[in-house]
Design an enzyme around this catalytic site. Structure first.
Site, mmCIF file in Angstrom:
data_model
loop_
_atom_site.group_PDB
_atom_site.id
_atom_site.type_symbol
_atom_site.label_atom_id
_atom_site.label_comp_id
_atom_site.label_asym_id
_atom_site.label_seq_id
_atom_site.Cartn_x
_atom_site.Cartn_y
_atom_site.Cartn_z
ATOM 1 C CB SER A 138 -0.907 -0.063 1.239
ATOM 2 O OG SER A 138 -1.567 1.290 1.340
ATOM 3 C CE1 TYR A 151 -4.029 -1.709 5.101
ATOM 4 C CE2 TYR A 151 -3.135 0.538 4.634
ATOM 5 C CZ TYR A 151 -3.861 -0.986 3.883
ATOM 6 O OH TYR A 151 -3.816 -0.961 2.779
#
Length: 244
Positions: A138, A151
């Site tokens: 990501s 995350y």
């Protein structure tokens, strides 16, 4: 560019929604046999109704379940070509607000499952003399993100693990790369709400969020024979988000 996956066997985790589902469908269209892994059994049955697709139900946050899954895959397909480590989750919070249980929960899915799937399935690629592993990272693993501390940490770990695995296995013709999506209109993202999505999209130079199919295009390329001189790369598919 024509990418032909005829006679290639691919495992895709998180295959029953979003980017994983789009990747599964693209690989099937290009001739691959796809072993779709996920928790949504209804969607899994729909995928498995397509030619050359088989569904394996698994909670990838459960290490024992992952080991059992890989034993089943190895029994059914002793030689494997492609592994797409896509399964993951997001979790809001900072180092102050997150609990240790939250921290462990997101690492179990986003990092541990990738580690375990690779650990158990790389030997099947070695037996084949060929492998492509694509790990889904990501932009949050590259530049960080507000209120996504756990995350971001998991996706940073995915990127560094990708690079280390690439060094280790390239000489065995097992090439390992990562794809780092920016904001993408998956079902999880759509739950944010239209107003917040518009504000988020305004941060992207391209002027919009991505579609799962656009991320899948990059994943399929990294999984193909055409990526034969690429290993340890992080492909940013982010609408220019990390350029500014």
């Amino acid at each position: 560019m024509i990418m032909d996956f005829t006679n290639r066997i691919a495992v895709v985790t998180g295959a029953t929604s979003g980017i994983g589902e789009s990747t599964t469908l693209k690989l099937l269209e290009k001739g691959a046999v796809v072993l779709a892994v996920g928790r949504n059994e209804e969607k899994g049955r729909q995928l498995a109704a397509r030619p050359n697709c088989r569904f394996y139900a698994c909670d990838l946050a459960d290490a024992d379940a992952v080991e059992a899954l890989c034993r089943s895959i190895a029994a059914d397909y002793p030689k494997l070509d492609i592994l797409i480590n896509n399964a993951g989750m997001s979790l809001d919070g900072t180092v102050e607000s997150l609990s240790l249980d939250d921290w462990h929960r997101i690492f179990a899915l986003n990092v541990d499952s990738l580690f375990l799937m690779s650990k158990y399935l790389i030997p099947l690629m070695r037996a084949n003399g060929y492998g492509r592993i694509v790990n889904i990272a990501s932009t949050a693993g590259v530049v960080g993100a507000w209120n996504l501390h756990a995350y971001s940490a998991t996706k940073g770990a995915v990127i560094q693990l990708t690079k280390s695995m690439a060094c280790e296995y390239a000489k065995e013709n097992i090439l390992v790369n990562a794809v780092a999506p920016g904001g993408t209109l998956t079902p999880l993202m759509a739950a944010i709400g239209d107003g917040d999505l518009e504000a988020f999209a305004s941060l992207f130079p391209i002027g919009r969020l991505g579609q799962p199919e656009e991320i899948a295009n990059a994943i399929v390329y990294a999984a193909s024979d055409e990526s034969s001189f690429m290993s340890g790369s992080v492909i940013m598919v982010d609408g220019g988000f990390t350029c500014v």
